[in-house]
Design a protein around this motif. Structure first.
Motif, PDB file in Angstrom:
ATOM      1  N   PRO A   1       0.802  -1.197   0.039  1.00  0.00           N
ATOM      2  CA  PRO A   1      -0.153  -0.075  -0.054  1.00  0.00           C
ATOM      3  C   PRO A   1       0.821   1.232  -0.160  1.00  0.00           C
ATOM      4  N   ASP A   2       1.815   1.235   0.932  1.00  0.00           N
ATOM      5  CA  ASP A   2       2.619   2.623   0.767  1.00  0.00           C
ATOM      6  C   ASP A   2       3.479   2.875  -0.651  1.00  0.00           C
ATOM      7  N   MET A   3       3.965   1.682  -0.968  1.00  0.00           N
ATOM      8  CA  MET A   3       4.781   1.982  -2.161  1.00  0.00           C
ATOM      9  C   MET A   3       3.619   2.182  -3.551  1.00  0.00           C
ATOM     10  N   MET A   4       2.681   1.819  -3.292  1.00  0.00           N
ATOM     11  CA  MET A   4       1.653   2.245  -4.367  1.00  0.00           C
ATOM     12  C   MET A   4       1.212   3.667  -4.162  1.00  0.00           C
ATOM     13  N   ARG A   5       0.883   4.215  -2.902  1.00  0.00           N
ATOM     14  CA  ARG A   5       0.639   5.331  -2.674  1.00  0.00           C
ATOM     15  C   ARG A   5       1.885   6.436  -3.110  1.00  0.00           C
ATOM     16  N   GLU A   6       2.986   5.919  -2.888  1.00  0.00           N
ATOM     17  CA  GLU A   6       4.202   6.752  -3.080  1.00  0.00           C
ATOM     18  C   GLU A   6       4.293   7.076  -4.821  1.00  0.00           C
ATOM     19  N   ILE A   7       3.749   6.136  -5.442  1.00  0.00           N
ATOM     20  CA  ILE A   7       3.943   6.279  -6.875  1.00  0.00           C
ATOM     21  C   ILE A   7       2.779   6.936  -7.661  1.00  0.00           C
ATOM     22  N   PHE A   8       1.460   6.370  -7.111  1.00  0.00           N
ATOM     23  CA  PHE A   8       0.224   6.852  -7.619  1.00  0.00           C
ATOM     24  C   PHE A   8      -0.655   7.556  -6.634  1.00  0.00           C
ATOM     25  N   GLY A   9      -0.288   7.860  -5.525  1.00  0.00           N
ATOM     26  CA  GLY A   9      -1.201   8.704  -4.734  1.00  0.00           C
ATOM     27  C   GLY A   9      -2.310   7.841  -4.268  1.00  0.00           C
ATOM     28  N   ASN A  10      -3.599   8.301  -4.535  1.00  0.00           N
ATOM     29  CA  ASN A  10      -4.713   7.278  -3.836  1.00  0.00           C
ATOM     30  C   ASN A  10      -4.772   5.963  -4.270  1.00  0.00           C
ATOM     31  N   THR A  11      -5.047   5.097  -3.416  1.00  0.00           N
ATOM     32  CA  THR A  11      -4.850   3.702  -4.092  1.00  0.00           C
ATOM     33  C   THR A  11      -5.846   2.953  -3.155  1.00  0.00           C
ATOM     34  N   ILE A  12      -6.679   2.066  -3.786  1.00  0.00           N
ATOM     35  CA  ILE A  12      -7.620   1.226  -3.100  1.00  0.00           C
ATOM     36  C   ILE A  12      -6.963  -0.126  -2.763  1.00  0.00           C
ATOM     37  N   ILE A  13      -7.138  -0.523  -1.580  1.00  0.00           N
ATOM     38  CA  ILE A  13      -6.704  -1.874  -0.929  1.00  0.00           C
ATOM     39  C   ILE A  13      -7.738  -2.880  -0.884  1.00  0.00           C
ATOM     40  N   GLU A  14      -7.615  -3.984  -1.170  1.00  0.00           N
ATOM     41  CA  GLU A  14      -8.495  -4.981  -0.983  1.00  0.00           C
ATOM     42  C   GLU A  14      -7.746  -6.208  -0.485  1.00  0.00           C
ATOM     43  N   THR A  15      -8.136  -6.710   0.639  1.00  0.00           N
ATOM     44  CA  THR A  15      -7.043  -8.066   1.155  1.00  0.00           C
ATOM     45  C   THR A  15      -7.959  -9.248   1.337  1.00  0.00           C
ATOM     46  N   HIS A  16      -7.537 -10.296   0.794  1.00  0.00           N
ATOM     47  CA  HIS A  16      -7.882 -11.453   0.768  1.00  0.00           C
ATOM     48  C   HIS A  16      -7.293 -12.566   1.713  1.00  0.00           C
ATOM     49  N   ASP A  17      -8.090 -13.146   2.561  1.00  0.00           N
ATOM     50  CA  ASP A  17      -7.214 -14.056   3.472  1.00  0.00           C
ATOM     51  C   ASP A  17      -8.028 -15.599   3.440  1.00  0.00           C
ATOM     52  N   ASN A  18      -6.950 -16.684   3.180  1.00  0.00           N
ATOM     53  CA  ASN A  18      -7.391 -17.717   3.055  1.00  0.00           C
ATOM     54  C   ASN A  18      -6.443 -18.674   3.495  1.00  0.00           C
ATOM     55  N   ALA A  19      -6.373 -20.046   3.052  1.00  0.00           N
ATOM     56  CA  ALA A  19      -5.342 -21.133   3.358  1.00  0.00           C
ATOM     57  C   ALA A  19      -5.472 -22.208   2.460  1.00  0.00           C
ATOM     58  N   LEU A  20      -4.398 -22.996   2.323  1.00  0.00           N
ATOM     59  CA  LEU A  20      -4.307 -24.340   1.678  1.00  0.00           C
ATOM     60  C   LEU A  20      -4.584 -25.372   2.783  1.00  0.00           C
ATOM     61  N   VAL A  21      -5.564 -26.175   2.352  1.00  0.00           N
ATOM     62  CA  VAL A  21      -5.791 -27.545   3.181  1.00  0.00           C
ATOM     63  C   VAL A  21      -5.603 -28.811   2.540  1.00  0.00           C
ATOM     64  N   PHE A  22      -5.159 -29.641   2.981  1.00  0.00           N
ATOM     65  CA  PHE A  22      -4.627 -30.924   2.474  1.00  0.00           C
ATOM     66  C   PHE A  22      -5.176 -32.091   3.324  1.00  0.00           C
ATOM     67  N   ASP A  23      -5.927 -32.852   2.679  1.00  0.00           N
ATOM     68  CA  ASP A  23      -6.334 -34.020   3.572  1.00  0.00           C
ATOM     69  C   ASP A  23      -5.746 -35.431   3.320  1.00  0.00           C
ATOM     70  N   GLN A  24      -4.573 -35.375   2.473  1.00  0.00           N
ATOM     71  CA  GLN A  24      -4.122 -36.295   2.023  1.00  0.00           C
ATOM     72  C   GLN A  24      -2.538 -35.807   1.679  1.00  0.00           C
ATOM     73  N   PRO A  25      -1.478 -36.554   1.689  1.00  0.00           N
ATOM     74  CA  PRO A  25       0.194 -36.280   1.533  1.00  0.00           C
ATOM     75  C   PRO A  25       0.315 -35.902   0.004  1.00  0.00           C
ATOM     76  N   ARG A  26      -0.037 -36.521  -0.897  1.00  0.00           N
ATOM     77  CA  ARG A  26       0.566 -36.553  -2.064  1.00  0.00           C
ATOM     78  C   ARG A  26       0.326 -35.229  -2.812  1.00  0.00           C
ATOM     79  N   PRO A  27      -0.827 -34.307  -2.804  1.00  0.00           N
ATOM     80  CA  PRO A  27      -1.083 -32.963  -2.958  1.00  0.00           C
ATOM     81  C   PRO A  27       0.110 -31.984  -2.337  1.00  0.00           C
ATOM     82  N   LEU A  28       0.191 -32.227  -1.181  1.00  0.00           N
ATOM     83  CA  LEU A  28       1.082 -31.325  -0.587  1.00  0.00           C
ATOM     84  C   LEU A  28       2.651 -31.692  -0.877  1.00  0.00           C
ATOM     85  N   ILE A  29       2.838 -32.806  -0.977  1.00  0.00           N
ATOM     86  CA  ILE A  29       4.215 -33.064  -1.730  1.00  0.00           C
ATOM     87  C   ILE A  29       4.524 -32.307  -2.871  1.00  0.00           C
TER      88      ILE A  29
END
Length: 266
Positions: free
Chosen positions: A183-211
Motif C-alpha cells: 500500500p505505501d509503495m503504491m501511494r508513493e507512486i500513484f497517490g490514492n490507492t484502493i486496497i483489498e485484502t483476501h485471507d485464505n488457507a491451503l488445506v490438504f487432507d492427504q499427503p500427495r498434493p502437499l508433496i
C-alpha cells in the motif's frame, strides 16, 4: 549443479502451473485472484491492457476467450513464458524487464502485475514504469502475497534444503514486497490507492498434493533441478509429510495464505 535463479525457475511452466493448480484445488475457501483483478479493473472489453510478468498468459487467454477486443499484451522476462503467451491467439508477447519496459509512454488503458512484484529488485522502479505506460485515467492493478503465505510448507522445504547445505539463492524473492508494504509503495507512486485484502488457507487432507506443492517450491530454496541431492531431499520431504498425516489421523494440513489487490488510477 546450476545455481537456481528466476531464469531457471521459469524456464519451464511446470512448477508455476503446479503451484497454480494447488491453489485452485486446495484452497479452504473459493479463491480466484484473477476474478478479484477483473473486479478491480471494471473492463468494458475495449481497453488496451498490458499484463506484466504474464507467466503462462492464462489471464490474457481468459480475457481473449471472453471476447475482449482491446489489445492484449503479455510481458515477461522468461523466454518460455513469452513463448507461451505468443502461442495464444489474440495476445501479443513481449520480452521485457518490469523496471524498464520496452513500450511507449501512455500506451495502455490498463496495466496488471499479478504475483510478480516480489521478483523485482527495485519495486518502486517497476511501479513507476507501470504508471508511465498507462494513459491518464487508466487503471493499474498490482497483486502480491501476504508475508507468511503458506509459511509451514515453505519452512518444511527450507529445513530440508538446509540439511543438505542449500540456502535460498539471492535475487529470486524480494522480501520487502508483501501485502503489508505494497500500500505505501503504491501511494508513493500513484497517490490514492484502493486496497483489498483476501485471507485464505491451503488445506490438504492427504499427503500427495502437499508433496507436489512442496516440490514446486524447491528452486526458491536452492534445490536445482540437477542438484545431486534433489532426489534425497524429495524423499525426506515426502517421508516427513507422510509421517505427519499418519500421526495426525483425521486431521488436515492447514497452511494460511492471502494476498492483496492494490488498484490505482493513473
Amino acid at each position: 549443479m546450476t545455481m537456481p535463479s528466476l531464469t531457471s525457475e521459469y524456464a519451464s511452466p511446470i512448477p508455476l502451473q503446479a503451484r497454480i493448480a494447488t491453489h485452485q484445488e486446495h484452497s479452504e475457501h473459493p479463491d480466484d485472484p484473477s476474478t478479484a483483478v477483473l473486479a478491480a479493473l471494471e473492463l468494458t472489453g475495449t481497453e488496451d491492457l498490458a499484463d506484466i510478468g504474464c507467466g503462462d498468459a492464462r489471464f490474457l487467454a481468459h480475457l481473449h476467450a471472453a471476447g475482449h477486443i482491446g489489445r492484449l499484451v503479455g510481458v515477461d522476462t522468461s523466454a518460455a513464458m513469452v513463448a507461451a503467451a505468443a502461442a495464444i491467439g489474440g495476445v501479443t508477447a513481449v520480452s521485457g524487464d518490469a523496471q524498464n519496459l520496452p513500450v511507449r509512454d501512455g500506451e495502455f488503458d490498463a496495466c496488471t502485475a499479478r504475483h510478480m512484484l516480489y521478483h523485482v529488485p527495485d519495486p518502486l522502479a517497476a511501479l513507476s514504469e507501470f504508471r508511465r505506460i498507462t494513459r491518464a485515467g487508466g487503471t493499474v492493478v498490482v497483486v502480491v502475497n501476504h508475508a507468511r503465505t503458506c509459511h509451514y510448507t515453505h519452512q518444511l522445504v527450507a529445513a530440508h534444503a538446509r540439511n543438505h547445505g542449500l540456502t535460498p539463492p539471492d535475487g529470486m524473492i524480494n522480501h520487502t514486497v508483501t501485502s503489508e508494504t505494497l500500500p505505501d509503495m503504491m501511494r508513493e507512486i500513484f497517490g490514492n490507492t484502493i486496497i483489498e485484502t483476501h485471507d485464505n488457507a491451503l488445506v490438504f487432507d492427504q499427503p500427495r498434493p502437499l508433496i507436489t506443492f512442496a516440490e514446486a517450491l524447491f528452486t526458491f530454496y536452492g534445490i536445482a533441478s540437477d542438484a545431486p541431492t534433489r532426489a534425497q531431499i524429495l524423499a525426506d520431504v515426502t517421508s516427513e509429510i507422510e509421517h505427519w498425516f499418519s500421526s495426525h489421523p483425521g486431521q488436515a494440513w492447514r497452511d494460511p495464505k492471502g494476498y492483496t489487490v492494490a488498484t490505482a488510477t493513473r
